[in-house]
Write a protein that holds these residues in place. Structure first.
Motif: not given
Length: 465
Positions: A249-264
């Motif tokens: 899942y592409l996020t564009g940046n590391e912050l949203i990657a961190l937030l989405h990873e935590s949720h998943e």
């Protein structure tokens, strides 16, 4: 570029010892182009037997920077370069361990000047730095200190490059290049098609169940790290044989990657994820009223159905906030939930409490202080956006926090004309709130590339426009 490194340490192996001096010489293959050196406070005792060798003692490093204070500079000097040292595995193991302590994984190509010297200058009795430099006419100033040895190693490396008629340097780099051993049940085309962009990746088993979730600045590179190394190293990762597909899942940046990873991770509970499998609801400050009409505060585990004044990821952060604000407002520590006793609070006995616990402060006077505490909490829970780079050049990413609660993230383009705060909800992907999220949002490292915009500032800007 070659980064020629030499270190001095508190002991002989990285697992239990630390760096106390480091020097890095950047070399372009022909000459030295940059020099760096510093003592490092290892935050532990330097044994006398080591001090006798390199001359560095506890007093010398007492005021020296700790590794984390120099980590950014060191990382910038090493990143993307080839790590060169005399007996390279020794130096590399210490530097790698130091970065691992800070949560970073060091992955660099390596060259060993001992091994290269044996091939390019064969026939010597000893390939110690002192012996080979003497043989090659290289003078070592300040022997057994990081900078002196690094400069000498750089001069040795210059000679190795000049005399490398059989391309031993390139052969060593090719031999040591990372090998991507694709798991037997994963099609290579799936790996080859992975994007080199920030996002979240998923390892799926034969039943398409998620068995591992990770985040990355570069998805393909990070996934290759899972598969890299010898077959023996790969076999150590038990889930390798269970990987049948990789999704992302592409996020564009590391912050949203961190937030989405935590949720998943919390949503799917993948078998091979250990971190963030904590569904603790965190802590909250609650408000209640006793039989005398005094309003009281209490810090405790967040409970469903109870409205909290403030929420915190752990007890320590909640207690710190409660203690600091209640003291500032002169709220009785017993009624603030900081102290517990059958009678009056301890502060009352030393004339630091205005007597709510003794019945000397009126209900109205005390409750005014509690209201001030509530107002302080409301001020802390401001509405704001974090604005950063999106998934392409025309897109902007945002994270939305309203009334102190994380609402989710979203993306919008330059063509989307947002004039009112409420319009962000049209592009918002909603996610559940969780204490782990606030650790991420409060991290300066995670949010460093984001611009914070408060609601009141946004409204003023749009009104003036």
């Amino acid at each position: 570029m070659y980064a020629i490194v030499d270190i001095e340490t508190t002991g002989g192996y990285a697992a239990r010892n630390r760096i106390c001096e480091i020097a890095i010489i950047l070399h372009d293959g022909e000459k030295v182009v940059k020099e760096y050196q510093t003592l490092i406070n290892p935050e532990r005792h330097i044994p006398p037997q080591l001090s006798a060798i390199h001359g560095i003692n506890d007093q010398m490093v007492e005021d020296a920077p700790k590794f984390y204070e120099e980590a950014k500079t060191i990382h910038e000097l090493l990143e993307g370069n080839i790590f060169v040292a005399h007996s390279v595995n020794f130096d590399y193991s210490f530097v790698k361990a130091a970065f691992q302590d800070l949560g970073y994984e060091l992955k660099l190509k390596k060259l060993c000047t001992v091994r290269l010297s044996r091939k390019i200058f064969p026939g010597l009795k000893s390939y110690s730095l002192g012996n080979i430099c003497e043989n090659r006419g290289i003078k070592i100033n300040d022997r057994h200190r990081a900078f002196g040895d690094a400069i000498a190693t750089a001069e040795l490396f210059t000679q190795l490059v000049q005399h490398d008629t059989d391309n031993h340097i390139q052969k060593s780099l090719k031999k040591n290049a990372a090998v991507v051993n694709i798991p037997e049940n994963l099609e290579r085309t799936v790996f080859e098609d992975l994007p080199e962009s920030p996002g979240v990746y998923y390892f799926l088993n034969q039943k398409s169940q998620i068995i591992y979730v990770g985040k990355a600045k570069n998805i393909k590179k990070r996934v290759s790290n899972h598969f890299g190394g010898s077959k023996l190293e790969v076999a150590k990762q038990a889930f390798q044989s269970q990987i049948h597909h990789v999704d992302y899942y592409l996020t564009g940046n590391e912050l949203i990657a961190l937030l989405h990873e935590s949720h998943e991770i919390r949503k799917n509970w993948p078998r091979y994820n250990r971190a963030q499998k904590n569904n603790s609801p965190g802590y909250s400050i609650y408000l209640y009223e006793d039989r005398q009409g005094y309003k009281r505060l209490q810090l405790g585990r967040k409970q469903t159905g109870m409205q909290s004044l403030m929420r915190f990821p752990n007890h320590a952060s909640g207690f710190s906030f409660l203690n600091e604000v209640s003291k500032k407002l002169k709220i009785c520590p017993k009624f603030a939930g900081i102290q517990s006793s059958p009678g009056t609070c301890f502060d009352y006995s030393v004339n630091l409490c205005e007597g709510a616990c003794a019945g000397e402060e009126s209900v109205s006077q005390h409750n005014e202080k509690i209201q001030a505490f509530i107002d302080h909490c409301k001020a802390e829970k401001s509405d704001y956006l974090l604005i950063g780079e999106g998934r392409n050049i025309n897109e902007t990413a945002f994270v939305l926090v309203e009334d102190g609660f994380y609402k989710g993230f979203g993306f919008y383009t330059q063509e989307d004309s947002i004039e009112h705060w409420e319009e962000f909800s049209n592009y918002l992907i909603q996610y559940p709130d969780h204490p782990e999220i606030y650790k991420i949002l409060s991290s300066e490292h995670a949010t460093r590339h984001y611009k914070k915009i408060k609601k009141e500032g946004f409204l003023k800007r749009t009104e003036s426009a």
